[in-house]
Structures are given as C-alpha cells and as structure tokens.
Scaffold this motif. Structure first.
Motif, PDB file in Angstrom:
ATOM      1  N   UNK A 126      90.869  27.173  99.528  1.00 35.85           N
ATOM      2  CA  UNK A 126      90.047  26.806 100.760  1.00 35.85           C
ATOM      3  C   UNK A 126      89.542  27.832 101.559  1.00 35.85           C
ATOM      4  N   UNK A 127      87.986  27.576 102.084  1.00 38.43           N
ATOM      5  CA  UNK A 127      87.613  28.530 102.980  1.00 38.43           C
ATOM      6  C   UNK A 127      86.895  29.581 101.819  1.00 38.43           C
ATOM      7  N   UNK A 128      86.853  29.735 100.604  1.00 44.11           N
ATOM      8  CA  UNK A 128      86.266  30.463  99.885  1.00 44.11           C
ATOM      9  C   UNK A 128      85.187  29.803  98.849  1.00 44.11           C
ATOM     10  N   UNK A 129      85.626  28.895  98.125  1.00 45.58           N
ATOM     11  CA  UNK A 129      84.908  28.071  97.227  1.00 45.58           C
ATOM     12  C   UNK A 129      85.464  27.246  95.990  1.00 45.58           C
ATOM     13  N   UNK A 130      84.681  26.590  95.405  1.00 45.83           N
ATOM     14  CA  UNK A 130      84.972  25.574  94.430  1.00 45.83           C
ATOM     15  C   UNK A 130      84.331  26.061  93.026  1.00 45.83           C
ATOM     16  N   UNK A 131      85.045  25.885  91.836  1.00 46.08           N
ATOM     17  CA  UNK A 131      84.508  25.964  90.708  1.00 46.08           C
ATOM     18  C   UNK A 131      84.894  24.794  90.086  1.00 46.08           C
ATOM     19  N   UNK A 132      83.787  24.130  89.501  1.00 43.81           N
ATOM     20  CA  UNK A 132      83.882  22.840  88.904  1.00 43.81           C
ATOM     21  C   UNK A 132      84.097  23.265  87.217  1.00 43.81           C
ATOM     22  N   UNK A 133      84.919  22.934  86.298  1.00 47.44           N
ATOM     23  CA  UNK A 133      85.089  23.364  84.983  1.00 47.44           C
ATOM     24  C   UNK A 133      85.010  22.122  84.030  1.00 47.44           C
ATOM     25  N   UNK A 134      84.212  22.439  82.888  1.00 52.98           N
ATOM     26  CA  UNK A 134      84.592  21.718  81.565  1.00 52.98           C
ATOM     27  C   UNK A 134      84.498  22.409  80.188  1.00 52.98           C
ATOM     28  N   UNK A 135      85.237  21.843  79.504  1.00 58.81           N
ATOM     29  CA  UNK A 135      85.557  22.685  78.240  1.00 58.81           C
ATOM     30  C   UNK A 135      85.149  21.502  77.156  1.00 58.81           C
ATOM     31  N   UNK A 136      84.326  21.749  76.258  1.00 61.77           N
ATOM     32  CA  UNK A 136      84.020  20.907  75.065  1.00 61.77           C
ATOM     33  C   UNK A 136      84.359  21.600  73.651  1.00 61.77           C
ATOM     34  N   UNK A 137      84.919  20.952  72.882  1.00 60.69           N
ATOM     35  CA  UNK A 137      85.524  21.444  71.858  1.00 60.69           C
ATOM     36  C   UNK A 137      84.603  20.826  70.369  1.00 60.69           C
TER      37      UNK A 137
END
Length: 190
Positions: free
Chosen positions: A170-181
């Motif tokens: 909160x107050x810094x940022x967000x990272x949306x992540x996904x991993x594919x195999x």
C-alpha cells in the motif's frame, strides 16, 4: 439522447466482457493452442500502451527476454497482457512508472507488470480476481470498467495451466504476476 447513447455503449462493453468470460469457461482450449513466440506476443500487446503512457506522463519500461516460445492461445495471452497494462495505467500514480518484465527460468515463463501507485490492501488481494469486484468503489466511475478484467485474466491463466497473483504494498505499488509452465500433451504441464 447523449446520456442514453453513453449508457448503451457501457452496456455493450459489459455484455461483450461477459460473453468473453463465458466463452473462456465453455470453450475447448486445445483446439486453439499453437506454438508461438511469447516474447513477441507480450511485446506486441504492451507496446500499443506506450502512447497512452506518454500522454499521461507515465514512464513505461519493457524488459522482455527474447526467443521465449510457448504452446497456448496467443490471442488470449495478448488479451491478458492488455488487461494487466490497462490496470497498470489506470491505477498508477501521476507521473508513475509501469514496468513489464518477461523471463524464462527452466520451464517457467514469468510475466510481471509493476506500477507505482496506491496498492492493494492485503485483505483484498484474493478478491480482485472475483467477477465484478472493484477494489476502490470511489474510483469506479473515474477509471471505468466493471471488475471483470482480472477475472478474465485468471480464467485465461487457468486455461493455460498457470498461476496468477498480485504482490502489492500500500502506498508504493502493485505487481501483477503470472507463471506459465511448459505444455506437454493432454492438459499436462511440467
């Protein structure tokens, strides 16, 4: 008339997104899976947002490892990247930063889309993938959308045997992540 036209357009978009989600849930995924360049798909989906980022005085940085290939649905992967990019631009702070990274380590291909901004409260990190969920109701009108984007993204990742999650401070940022195999055969992933 202008108001009616505006509301009709909003309904058209909502129905389109609902139909898209239904198709993802009902479709036969294997018939649409092909070998393709994941690196080119991610670049191709992210680069059109460069102009929008420039107009909003936000910095867009792409760190995409070359020659990553994948067996899946390239159109769905591009749609997923578009959803992440759209959210990153909407929810990043003024003069913020958006960073897209794609890398492969062994059989795992990882995409991360980071943006500086308000962040997501810990209590809401799992809820953001639910249909119609809006993290910040006060910004719903300002940012648009219906709370379907991340549920569509989650369904796309599930169809590809991957994992999706959000990392946020909160107050810094967000990272949306996904991993594919690596896809083998008959819905089996390494």
């Amino acid at each position: 008339l202008s108001y009616i036209q505006s509301q009709a357009e909003r309904m058209r978009v909502l129905v389109g997104e609902m139909m898209n989600l239904t198709k993802l849930e009902m479709g036969d995924k294997e018939k649409d899976f092909v070998d393709f360049s994941l690196s080119e798909a991610v670049s191709g989906a992210a680069l059109p947002f460069e102009g929008q980022a420039f107009e909003q005085k936000k910095q867009l940085e792409l760190e995409i490892q070359e020659d990553i290939s994948y067996h899946g649905n390239p159109d769905q992967i591009k749609q997923l990247v578009g959803i992440f990019m759209d959210n990153a631009l909407k929810y990043s702070k003024e003069h913020g930063e958006i960073r897209v990274t794609l890398q492969q380590v062994q059989n795992k291909k990882t995409l991360k889309v980071y943006n500086t901004g308000k962040g997501i409260p810990e209590s809401e990190k799992e809820k953001i993938f639910q249909r119609f969920y809006r993290s910040d109701a006060s910004r719903s009108r300002a940012t648009g959308g219906y709370g379907l984007g991340l549920s569509i993204a989650k369904k796309i990742i599930e169809e590809h045997g991957g994992k999706i999650w959000a990392v946020s401070t909160e107050g810094v940022g967000t990272t949306m992540c996904f991993v594919l195999r690596k896809y083998k055969e008959n819905n089996v992933y390494e």
